[in-house]
Design a protein around this motif. Structure first.
Motif, PDB file in Angstrom:
ATOM      1  N   SER A 148     149.916 -42.322 126.223  1.00 18.29           N
ATOM      2  CA  SER A 148     149.961 -43.538 125.413  1.00 18.29           C
ATOM      3  C   SER A 148     151.282 -43.616 124.671  1.00 18.29           C
ATOM      4  N   PRO A 149     151.902 -44.795 124.608  1.00 17.25           N
ATOM      5  CA  PRO A 149     153.146 -44.925 123.830  1.00 17.25           C
ATOM      6  C   PRO A 149     152.924 -44.687 122.340  1.00 17.25           C
ATOM      7  N   LYS A 157     158.096 -44.761 118.946  1.00 17.93           N
ATOM      8  CA  LYS A 157     157.383 -45.797 119.706  1.00 17.93           C
ATOM      9  C   LYS A 157     157.799 -47.224 119.335  1.00 17.93           C
ATOM     10  N   ALA A 201     160.525 -49.314 121.602  1.00 19.03           N
ATOM     11  CA  ALA A 201     159.603 -50.187 122.343  1.00 19.03           C
ATOM     12  C   ALA A 201     158.993 -49.454 123.539  1.00 19.03           C
ATOM     13  N   ARG A 202     158.386 -48.309 123.261  1.00 19.23           N
ATOM     14  CA  ARG A 202     157.817 -47.475 124.328  1.00 19.23           C
ATOM     15  C   ARG A 202     156.647 -48.162 125.026  1.00 19.23           C
ATOM     16  N   VAL A 203     156.427 -47.799 126.256  1.00 14.27           N
ATOM     17  CA  VAL A 203     155.343 -48.351 127.069  1.00 14.27           C
ATOM     18  C   VAL A 203     154.528 -47.194 127.658  1.00 14.27           C
ATOM     19  N   PRO A 204     153.310 -47.465 128.144  1.00 17.99           N
ATOM     20  CA  PRO A 204     152.495 -46.389 128.740  1.00 17.99           C
ATOM     21  C   PRO A 204     153.153 -45.809 129.987  1.00 17.99           C
ATOM     22  N   THR A 205     152.809 -44.566 130.278  1.00 22.95           N
ATOM     23  CA  THR A 205     153.290 -43.919 131.499  1.00 22.95           C
ATOM     24  C   THR A 205     152.277 -42.874 131.943  1.00 22.95           C
TER      25      THR A 205
END
Length: 214
Positions: free
Chosen positions: A82-83, A89, A93-97
């Motif tokens: 999860s970001p 975060k 502007a982190r995103v899921p991976t």
């Protein structure tokens, strides 16, 4: 396999660990221009860079008639990230991976119907896997009913020519992000989550000029 430089592994002990954790692989061949896939338990042997994988098919499996170039995929642990677990975060502007470890083994496949070789494969597979579950079933070479059942299988030997190891474990993130995500995976628990977290932490070395790209 698409493998960014940050995620490429070259140490074959990584492959040893993946196989030790889960010796159930995906075997891919091509016939008439189309891929054919089997999922199989295997025996693994490595001597330096030399790698051999053995196993068997059910006789009716069409792949038992294939030979030549083939691909074995070794599946390691994997986990969603999860970001919200990253220290940066908001500003980044982190995103899921998804983090994971996997190996692609390229090589040459040959089949066998030799009774002694088949008996050896079944015997060694049973020894390895019975030990995992605390039991002691064995293939008995002097039992006619055990030997007769070998007629229902075809064995294979896969000689590896090239290994691709991809360990996508947030190596391209700042240390604080890796620490945060690994801690969160440990809190969640579960075999894969914990295994991925441990692999992430093994690679956690403070770096100057950490990259922030996902």
């Amino acid at each position: 396999m698409y493998t960014p430089r940050a995620f490429a592994e070259t140490d074959l002990t990584g492959l040893d660990r993946l196989i030790e954790r889960d010796a159930f692989v995906t075997l891919v061949t091509v016939a008439d221009g189309l891929p054919f896939i089997s999922h199989l338990p295997v025996l693994y042997a490595r001597d330096g860079d030399g790698i051999v994988i053995e196993g068997h098919w059910a006789r009716p499996n069409p792949q038992a008639r294939h030979a030549g170039p083939a691909l074995v995929i070794v599946h390691g642990p994997h986990a969603y990230l999860s970001p919200g677990w990253y220290a940066d975060k908001e500003e980044a502007a982190r995103v899921p991976t998804w983090n994971y470890a996997v190996a692609h083994l390229h090589g040459t496949l040959e089949s066998t119907e030799d009774t002694d070789r088949l008996a050896s494969i079944v015997d060694r597979l049973s020894q390895a896997n019975e030990a995992r579950v605390g039991n002691d079933w064995r293939f008995e070479h002097d039992r006619d009913d055990h030997v007769r059942q070998l007629r229902g299988i075809i064995g294979f030997r896969f000689t590896v020519d090239r290994v691709e190891l991809k360990f996508k474990l947030s190596q391209n993130h700042p240390v604080a992000n890796v620490e945060g995500a690994a801690a969160a995976l440990h809190r969640l628990g579960g075999e894969d989550n914990v295994a991925v977290a441990d692999l992430m932490r093994e690679r956690l070395v403070p770096r100057a000029g950490d990259m922030g790209a996902a």
